[in-house]
Scaffold this motif. Structure first.
Motif, PDB file in Angstrom:
ATOM      1  N   TRP A   1       0.529  -1.195  -0.004  1.00  0.00           N
ATOM      2  CA  TRP A   1      -0.097   0.214  -0.089  1.00  0.00           C
ATOM      3  C   TRP A   1       1.083   1.161   0.304  1.00  0.00           C
ATOM      4  O   TRP A   1       1.056   2.801  -0.317  1.00  0.00           O
TER       5      TRP A   1
ATOM      6  N   TYR B   1       1.522   2.911  -3.287  1.00  0.00           N
ATOM      7  CA  TYR B   1       0.788   3.759  -4.020  1.00  0.00           C
ATOM      8  C   TYR B   1       0.223   5.343  -2.924  1.00  0.00           C
ATOM      9  O   TYR B   1       0.124   6.517  -3.115  1.00  0.00           O
TER      10      TYR B   1
ATOM     11  N   PHE C   1       3.674   7.396  -4.160  1.00  0.00           N
ATOM     12  CA  PHE C   1       4.154   7.537  -5.144  1.00  0.00           C
ATOM     13  C   PHE C   1       5.236   8.035  -4.817  1.00  0.00           C
ATOM     14  O   PHE C   1       5.321   9.195  -4.950  1.00  0.00           O
TER      15      PHE C   1
ATOM     16  N   PRO D   1       7.940   8.433  -8.738  1.00  0.00           N
ATOM     17  CA  PRO D   1       8.168   8.362  -9.831  1.00  0.00           C
ATOM     18  C   PRO D   1       9.368   8.071 -10.218  1.00  0.00           C
ATOM     19  O   PRO D   1       9.945   7.598 -11.762  1.00  0.00           O
TER      20      PRO D   1
ATOM     21  N   SER E   1       7.998   1.221  -6.851  1.00  0.00           N
ATOM     22  CA  SER E   1       7.092   1.988  -7.242  1.00  0.00           C
ATOM     23  C   SER E   1       6.299   2.145  -9.100  1.00  0.00           C
ATOM     24  O   SER E   1       4.996   2.034  -8.330  1.00  0.00           O
ATOM     25  N   ILE E   2       6.882   2.734  -9.961  1.00  0.00           N
ATOM     26  CA  ILE E   2       5.517   2.068 -11.319  1.00  0.00           C
ATOM     27  C   ILE E   2       5.986   1.097 -11.120  1.00  0.00           C
ATOM     28  O   ILE E   2       4.878   0.575 -12.342  1.00  0.00           O
TER      29      ILE E   2
ATOM     30  N   ALA F   1       4.949  -1.060  -9.374  1.00  0.00           N
ATOM     31  CA  ALA F   1       3.332  -1.041  -8.947  1.00  0.00           C
ATOM     32  C   ALA F   1       1.942  -0.818  -9.077  1.00  0.00           C
ATOM     33  O   ALA F   1       1.139  -1.487  -8.756  1.00  0.00           O
ATOM     34  N   LEU F   2       2.449   0.560 -10.205  1.00  0.00           N
ATOM     35  CA  LEU F   2       1.188  -0.177 -11.547  1.00  0.00           C
ATOM     36  C   LEU F   2       1.211  -1.175 -12.499  1.00  0.00           C
ATOM     37  O   LEU F   2      -0.275  -1.387 -12.866  1.00  0.00           O
ATOM     38  N   LEU F   3       2.498  -1.268 -13.448  1.00  0.00           N
ATOM     39  CA  LEU F   3       2.960  -1.923 -14.262  1.00  0.00           C
ATOM     40  C   LEU F   3       1.566  -3.475 -14.312  1.00  0.00           C
ATOM     41  O   LEU F   3       1.214  -3.722 -14.435  1.00  0.00           O
TER      42      LEU F   3
ATOM     43  N   ALA G   1      -1.607  -4.061 -13.749  1.00  0.00           N
ATOM     44  CA  ALA G   1      -2.353  -4.019 -14.556  1.00  0.00           C
ATOM     45  C   ALA G   1      -1.986  -5.406 -15.631  1.00  0.00           C
ATOM     46  O   ALA G   1      -2.898  -5.906 -16.220  1.00  0.00           O
TER      47      ALA G   1
ATOM     48  N   SER H   1       1.987  -4.465 -21.298  1.00  0.00           N
ATOM     49  CA  SER H   1       2.216  -5.004 -20.793  1.00  0.00           C
ATOM     50  C   SER H   1       3.352  -5.225 -20.612  1.00  0.00           C
ATOM     51  O   SER H   1       4.019  -5.478 -19.969  1.00  0.00           O
TER      52      SER H   1
ATOM     53  N   TYR I   1      10.424  -3.022 -16.921  1.00  0.00           N
ATOM     54  CA  TYR I   1      10.674  -2.602 -14.830  1.00  0.00           C
ATOM     55  C   TYR I   1      11.264  -3.518 -13.844  1.00  0.00           C
ATOM     56  O   TYR I   1      12.248  -3.110 -13.254  1.00  0.00           O
TER      57      TYR I   1
END
Length: 350
Positions: free
Chosen positions: A81, A84, A87, A89, A94-95, A97-99, A102, A132, A139
């Motif tokens: 958590w 997020y 964050f 960048p 951290s990146i 955690a978004l990729l 998805a 993706s 990453y």
């Protein structure tokens, strides 16, 4: 007589065996995602299309197991958590955690579309799936490459080698898991020959990448190759791990080259597939764990004994158990509800 005493402080390993499992499963998942995306554009009767069920099974299992390994490596429940809530960048973690979510969502959507017999949905998802998968590849590789304190890792060749070994492992896992498909879904000998050809192309690319890493390092373009030679000369813990990984990989690739007329033997494909997967896993173990046995700065030796609990052997066995459980569940589902899969095969050319 002069006595010189060297004191080596005890350092905890920055990368635990959980990370090895995660990087291995993530590499296999991205390779399976690319294979699935290619298969959906093949003709209904093509060899490529007959590889689709095996590729989907590999993708479904690894896309679920990989994030579990990552969460376990974070040591604390819900620590993810923080990525997020705070964050950053400039951080690849951290990146990622978004990729990663998805990628998992797209992978499961692609598998669900195959299960429901929606080839048109799969074609729509395929370009997003490819992007993706490549983002996860970038990453995970960059997360290691940016560590400047380890010259061995701090080169662009590390992400390239991680990607190629992971995709080669995906071929191996497909060789293993296709036997758990219902008889009507298993790839025939011709499709297995195509899978072998894909493995050979990946092995050739990996050999070229290794030569490129050595050549550019010898030319002084990066310190990674020189650092590898230094570690091999001074530290047996590194030399043994990397030599074992390299020799095992050569033996397995040689078996892949000579396997043209043996792919119909179930035992041969099982051993070949396990060997391809194991060599990719061993490469990651040498890269992440063996190298942590040598100092970043100065002299001495970092002592690391793999614990038997959840941060070591037990955790590794747990990931293997999760993988087996997911394969068993998927195999049971495919045998129990076979009718749902037929439109995905018969309507492929629609």
């Amino acid at each position: 007589m002069q006595i010189i005493e060297l004191l080596t402080p005890h350092y905890e390993a920055a990368w635990l065996p959980w990370a090895v499992q995660y990087f291995f499963l993530a590499g296999v998942a991205t390779g399976a995602a690319l294979l699935v995306s290619a298969c959906v554009f093949g003709d209904a009767a093509s060899r490529l299309r007959r590889l689709l069920p095996a590729a989907v099974l590999v993708l479904a299992v690894t896309a679920i197991a990989a994030p579990v390994s990552l969460l376990a490596d974070l040591h604390q429940p819900f620590r993810f958590w923080h990525f997020y809530a705070h964050f950053t960048p400039w951080s690849w973690m951290s990146i990622g955690a978004l990729l990663l979510p998805a990628f998992v969502a797209l992978a499961l959507a692609m598998c669900a579309a195959w299960w429901l017999g929606r080839p048109s949905w799969m074609r729509l998802l395929a370009p997003l799936m490819v992007l993706s998968a490549l983002s996860i590849t970038a990453y995970t590789g960059a997360e290691v490459m940016v560590v400047r304190a380890r010259p061995l890792w701090n080169t662009l060749w590390v992400p390239v080698n991680l990607a190629l070994t992971g995709w080669l492992a995906a071929v191996g896992v497909a060789f293993v898991l296709e036997r758990f498909l219902p008889a009507t879904q298993r790839p025939d000998a011709s499709a297995l020959q195509l899978l072998r050809a894909i493995g050979l192309w990946l092995a050739a690319a990996l050999a070229l990448a290794t030569l490129g890493w050595a050549a550019t390092g010898a030319a002084g373009l990066h310190p990674s190759f020189g650092e590898a030679l230094r570690l091999a000369t001074l530290f047996p813990v590194w030399r043994g791990g990397m030599l074992a990984s390299a020799l095992f990989g050569v033996v397995v690739i040689a078996a892949l080259v000579r396997g043209q007329w043996r792919l119909e033997r179930r035992g041969y494909t099982l051993v070949l597939g396990l060997g391809l997967a194991a060599s990719a896993w061993a490469f990651r173990w040498a890269l992440f764990m063996s190298v942590q046995g040598v100092p970043k700065y100065g002299s001495g030796l970092y002592l690391y004994n793999m614990p038997l609990g959840s941060d070591g052997l037990l955790g590794m066995l747990g990931v293997l158990g999760l993988f087996i459980a997911l394969v068993a569940a998927a195999s049971w589902a495919l045998e129990t509800w076979p009718a749902r899969r037929q439109p995905a095969l018969q309507g492929a050319a629609a």
